[in-house]
Scaffold this motif. Structure first.
Motif, PDB file in Angstrom:
ATOM      1  N   ALA A 175      57.812  34.033  49.957  1.00  0.00           N
ATOM      2  CA  ALA A 175      57.125  35.169  50.586  1.00  0.00           C
ATOM      3  C   ALA A 175      55.654  34.889  50.854  1.00  0.00           C
ATOM      4  O   ALA A 175      54.981  35.700  51.490  1.00  0.00           O
ATOM      5  N   ASN A 176      55.130  33.753  50.367  1.00  0.00           N
ATOM      6  CA  ASN A 176      53.711  33.417  50.487  1.00  0.00           C
ATOM      7  C   ASN A 176      52.833  34.555  49.975  1.00  0.00           C
ATOM      8  O   ASN A 176      51.897  35.004  50.640  1.00  0.00           O
ATOM      9  N   HIS A 177      53.157  35.023  48.773  1.00  0.00           N
ATOM     10  CA  HIS A 177      52.422  36.142  48.185  1.00  0.00           C
ATOM     11  C   HIS A 177      52.646  36.103  46.680  1.00  0.00           C
ATOM     12  O   HIS A 177      53.760  35.834  46.216  1.00  0.00           O
ATOM     13  N   LYS A 178      51.599  36.395  45.913  1.00  0.00           N
ATOM     14  CA  LYS A 178      51.712  36.356  44.466  1.00  0.00           C
ATOM     15  C   LYS A 178      52.251  37.649  43.863  1.00  0.00           C
ATOM     16  O   LYS A 178      52.358  37.762  42.640  1.00  0.00           O
ATOM     17  N   GLY A 179      52.583  38.627  44.703  1.00  0.00           N
ATOM     18  CA  GLY A 179      53.287  39.799  44.223  1.00  0.00           C
ATOM     19  C   GLY A 179      52.429  40.902  43.665  1.00  0.00           C
ATOM     20  O   GLY A 179      52.937  41.923  43.217  1.00  0.00           O
ATOM     21  N   SER A 180      51.118  40.760  43.682  1.00  0.00           N
ATOM     22  CA  SER A 180      50.236  41.806  43.176  1.00  0.00           C
ATOM     23  C   SER A 180      49.308  42.271  44.289  1.00  0.00           C
ATOM     24  O   SER A 180      49.300  41.724  45.391  1.00  0.00           O
ATOM     25  N   ALA A 181      48.506  43.294  43.976  1.00  0.00           N
ATOM     26  CA  ALA A 181      47.581  43.820  44.980  1.00  0.00           C
ATOM     27  C   ALA A 181      46.606  42.756  45.454  1.00  0.00           C
ATOM     28  O   ALA A 181      46.127  42.790  46.592  1.00  0.00           O
ATOM     29  N   LEU A 182      46.282  41.799  44.593  1.00  0.00           N
ATOM     30  CA  LEU A 182      45.342  40.736  44.940  1.00  0.00           C
ATOM     31  C   LEU A 182      46.050  39.432  45.272  1.00  0.00           C
ATOM     32  O   LEU A 182      45.443  38.377  45.307  1.00  0.00           O
ATOM     33  N   ASP A 264      30.856  35.382  50.449  1.00  0.00           N
ATOM     34  CA  ASP A 264      29.599  35.936  49.955  1.00  0.00           C
ATOM     35  C   ASP A 264      29.629  36.154  48.452  1.00  0.00           C
ATOM     36  O   ASP A 264      28.733  36.750  47.882  1.00  0.00           O
ATOM     37  N   GLY A 265      30.662  35.661  47.777  1.00  0.00           N
ATOM     38  CA  GLY A 265      30.735  35.781  46.330  1.00  0.00           C
ATOM     39  C   GLY A 265      31.373  37.063  45.860  1.00  0.00           C
ATOM     40  O   GLY A 265      31.532  37.279  44.666  1.00  0.00           O
ATOM     41  N   ARG A 266      31.771  37.946  46.755  1.00  0.00           N
ATOM     42  CA  ARG A 266      32.421  39.194  46.371  1.00  0.00           C
ATOM     43  C   ARG A 266      33.928  39.036  46.503  1.00  0.00           C
ATOM     44  O   ARG A 266      34.414  38.254  47.296  1.00  0.00           O
ATOM     45  N   ILE A 267      34.645  39.802  45.718  1.00  0.00           N
ATOM     46  CA  ILE A 267      36.100  39.789  45.831  1.00  0.00           C
ATOM     47  C   ILE A 267      36.479  41.046  46.593  1.00  0.00           C
ATOM     48  O   ILE A 267      36.710  42.118  46.034  1.00  0.00           O
ATOM     49  N   ASP A 268      36.526  40.911  47.902  1.00  0.00           N
ATOM     50  CA  ASP A 268      36.729  42.081  48.745  1.00  0.00           C
ATOM     51  C   ASP A 268      38.078  42.739  48.506  1.00  0.00           C
ATOM     52  O   ASP A 268      38.215  43.953  48.694  1.00  0.00           O
ATOM     53  N   ARG A 269      39.065  41.964  48.099  1.00  0.00           N
ATOM     54  CA  ARG A 269      40.380  42.569  47.911  1.00  0.00           C
ATOM     55  C   ARG A 269      40.409  43.545  46.753  1.00  0.00           C
ATOM     56  O   ARG A 269      41.339  44.348  46.641  1.00  0.00           O
ATOM     57  N   LEU A 272      41.109  47.212  47.292  1.00  0.00           N
ATOM     58  CA  LEU A 272      42.461  47.771  47.307  1.00  0.00           C
ATOM     59  C   LEU A 272      42.763  48.562  46.038  1.00  0.00           C
ATOM     60  O   LEU A 272      43.679  49.394  46.024  1.00  0.00           O
ATOM     61  N   LEU A 273      42.006  48.300  44.967  1.00  0.00           N
ATOM     62  CA  LEU A 273      42.267  48.975  43.696  1.00  0.00           C
ATOM     63  C   LEU A 273      41.485  50.277  43.539  1.00  0.00           C
ATOM     64  O   LEU A 273      41.661  50.974  42.535  1.00  0.00           O
ATOM     65  N   ARG A 274      40.632  50.610  44.494  1.00  0.00           N
ATOM     66  CA  ARG A 274      39.827  51.829  44.365  1.00  0.00           C
ATOM     67  C   ARG A 274      40.681  53.092  44.211  1.00  0.00           C
ATOM     68  O   ARG A 274      40.362  53.956  43.378  1.00  0.00           O
ATOM     69  N   PRO A 275      41.763  53.262  44.973  1.00  0.00           N
ATOM     70  CA  PRO A 275      42.567  54.481  44.779  1.00  0.00           C
ATOM     71  C   PRO A 275      43.188  54.576  43.386  1.00  0.00           C
ATOM     72  O   PRO A 275      43.471  55.681  42.910  1.00  0.00           O
ATOM     73  N   ALA A 281      34.726  51.580  38.470  1.00  0.00           N
ATOM     74  CA  ALA A 281      35.330  50.374  37.898  1.00  0.00           C
ATOM     75  C   ALA A 281      35.312  49.232  38.903  1.00  0.00           C
ATOM     76  O   ALA A 281      34.948  48.095  38.563  1.00  0.00           O
ATOM     77  N   VAL A 282      35.695  49.506  40.156  1.00  0.00           N
ATOM     78  CA  VAL A 282      35.757  48.443  41.153  1.00  0.00           C
ATOM     79  C   VAL A 282      34.367  47.920  41.468  1.00  0.00           C
ATOM     80  O   VAL A 282      34.172  46.700  41.638  1.00  0.00           O
ATOM     81  N   ASP A 283      33.375  48.798  41.530  1.00  0.00           N
ATOM     82  CA  ASP A 283      32.001  48.330  41.748  1.00  0.00           C
ATOM     83  C   ASP A 283      31.575  47.377  40.631  1.00  0.00           C
ATOM     84  O   ASP A 283      30.929  46.343  40.889  1.00  0.00           O
ATOM     85  N   ALA A 284      31.927  47.717  39.389  1.00  0.00           N
ATOM     86  CA  ALA A 284      31.571  46.851  38.262  1.00  0.00           C
ATOM     87  C   ALA A 284      32.281  45.511  38.356  1.00  0.00           C
ATOM     88  O   ALA A 284      31.687  44.453  38.074  1.00  0.00           O
ATOM     89  N   TRP A 285      33.540  45.526  38.764  1.00  0.00           N
ATOM     90  CA  TRP A 285      34.294  44.277  38.886  1.00  0.00           C
ATOM     91  C   TRP A 285      33.736  43.402  39.994  1.00  0.00           C
ATOM     92  O   TRP A 285      33.648  42.175  39.853  1.00  0.00           O
ATOM     93  N   GLN A 286      33.354  44.018  41.100  1.00  0.00           N
ATOM     94  CA  GLN A 286      32.781  43.224  42.184  1.00  0.00           C
ATOM     95  C   GLN A 286      31.420  42.652  41.788  1.00  0.00           C
ATOM     96  O   GLN A 286      31.056  41.549  42.213  1.00  0.00           O
ATOM     97  N   ALA A 287      30.677  43.385  40.936  1.00  0.00           N
ATOM     98  CA  ALA A 287      29.417  42.841  40.432  1.00  0.00           C
ATOM     99  C   ALA A 287      29.682  41.611  39.567  1.00  0.00           C
ATOM    100  O   ALA A 287      28.935  40.615  39.637  1.00  0.00           O
ATOM    101  N   MET A 288      30.735  41.667  38.747  1.00  0.00           N
ATOM    102  CA  MET A 288      31.097  40.489  37.947  1.00  0.00           C
ATOM    103  C   MET A 288      31.382  39.297  38.857  1.00  0.00           C
ATOM    104  O   MET A 288      30.997  38.159  38.549  1.00  0.00           O
ATOM    105  N   ALA A 289      32.070  39.549  39.955  1.00  0.00           N
ATOM    106  CA  ALA A 289      32.396  38.461  40.880  1.00  0.00           C
ATOM    107  C   ALA A 289      31.137  37.874  41.495  1.00  0.00           C
ATOM    108  O   ALA A 289      30.985  36.647  41.588  1.00  0.00           O
ATOM    109  N   ARG A 290      30.221  38.749  41.917  1.00  0.00           N
ATOM    110  CA  ARG A 290      28.974  38.262  42.518  1.00  0.00           C
ATOM    111  C   ARG A 290      28.177  37.411  41.533  1.00  0.00           C
ATOM    112  O   ARG A 290      27.490  36.467  41.927  1.00  0.00           O
TER     113      ARG A 290
END
Length: 351
Positions: A175-182, A264-269, A272-275, A281-290
């Motif tokens: 399926a060329n997909h890891k099966g999760s939201a990311l 740009d160092g962010r995990i844009d995907r 998808l977890l915001r809803p 939480a997602v803002d904090a996770w993206q900060a970790m990625a940056r």
């Protein structure tokens, strides 16, 4: 006499030197018989032009123009990719439904001296055989699920089990997909192409031996698992792989390297977890990625997102657990040892 296989296995075992798909490039791209080479006798634009003339002007004129285009394109193929083939070559040619395109091209090849044949029913026959295998018959072998929370290296373990002689089907690979939201790894195949790949894998199974598949929901990305397989998976016993959060986080950082990090160092995907997880939480996770704190991010995703969701799913299912295989590490040596242990469990089950 046209070739008329009755099963996917019959088709794949066809005694021909090559399989040639003469449909248009877009038809081939959506799905095709495994191993078929694309030698279109009408391009997408030419096919549309001939079809329009057939409907709006005259079937005779459409056939005349189509014949000229087919002959011209056939000459290009004969002078190009087929130029060095010897006289005993035996190709199998198919188009959409075994009609004019494949018949015309096979006739030209036959005039040269090649032993060309066509498929009775063309691609539509292949598609019917695939649908019968996936939708009309029970799954052909006993199934064992490889289960475990996110980060337990299940897909990696499948490959290691295959190298040890265990029957496996890597659904996420197909399926060329890891099966999760990311889990997106790029464009997924069309549903028809996914089903062709799955039916091909199924045709190669030994029905007397179990086949190991990774525990999945009914969809992998946007692709739907056919009922025969998914029903077999729901009734299958599971081998559950367990590992500490730290080991799983380290493996995720290794496995997802370069996959979910944007330029740009962010995990844009993660958007998808915001809803499900909210903006804070997602803002904090993206900060970790940056900041490059990928291990911290992996631990957060495991404990706050993936593990709770797995727990909810398991609470709704009645999967029989065959055994639990625990490990303290998921480094290369740890995964090799895990594969040995799981293969031993499966060998004992099938023996």
């Amino acid at each position: 006499m046209p070739f008329a296989p009755e099963t996917v296995q019959n088709f794949l075992a066809a005694p021909f030197d090559a399989v040639i798909d003469v449909r248009s490039p877009s038809e081939y791209a959506e799905d095709h018989v495994p191993g078929a080479i694309s030698l279109p006798v009408l391009s997408d634009e030419e096919r549309a032009r001939v079809g329009t003339i057939y409907v709006q002007e005259s079937p005779f004129l459409a056939r005349k123009i189509g014949a000229a285009l087919v002959a011209r394109n056939a000459a290009t193929h004969i002078e190009g990719p087929l130029a060095d083939l010897e006289g005993g070559w035996k190709p199998l040619v198919y188009c959409w439904r075994g009609g004019q395109r494949s018949g015309s091209f096979a006739s030209i090849l036959g005039q040269i001296g090649w032993r060309a044949d066509t498929v009775e029913g063309g691609y539509r026959r292949w598609r019917r055989l695939v649908k019968e295998a996936l939708y009309d018959r029970p799954f052909p072998a006993p199934v064992i699920l490889l289960d475990g929370n996110t980060g337990t290296a299940k897909t990696d373990l499948l490959a290691r089990l295959a190298s040890r002689g265990v029957q496996v089907i890597d659904l996420e690979g197909l399926a060329n997909h890891k099966g999760s939201a990311l889990g997106s790894q790029g464009p997924q195949p069309a549903q028809k192409a996914f089903e062709t790949a799955l039916a091909t894998e199924m045709a190669r199974l030994d029905p007397a031996r179990p086949v190991v598949v990774e525990a999945e929901s009914s969809k992998i990305g946007r692709l739907i698992l056919p009922p025969s397989l998914f029903n077999a998976m729901k009734a299958a016993p599971a081998i559950e792989v367990t590992a500490p959060v730290e080991a799983r986080a380290a493996y995720l950082v290794e496995d997802y390297a370069g996959l979910i990090e944007a330029s740009d160092g962010r995990i844009d995907r993660l958007d998808l977890l915001r809803p499900l997880q909210g903006h804070e939480a997602v803002d904090a996770w993206q900060a970790m990625a940056r900041e490059g704190r990928y291990s911290d991010l992996a631990r957060e995703l495991i404990t706050r997102h993936y593990d709770p969701r797995y727990a909810k799913v398991r609470a709704r299912t009645t999967t029989e657990r065959m055994t639990e295989v625990a490990t303290e590490t998921l480094d290369l040596d740890g995964r090799e040892r895990l594969a040995d242990r799981i293969a031993a469990v499966i060998s004992g089950q099938s023996g």
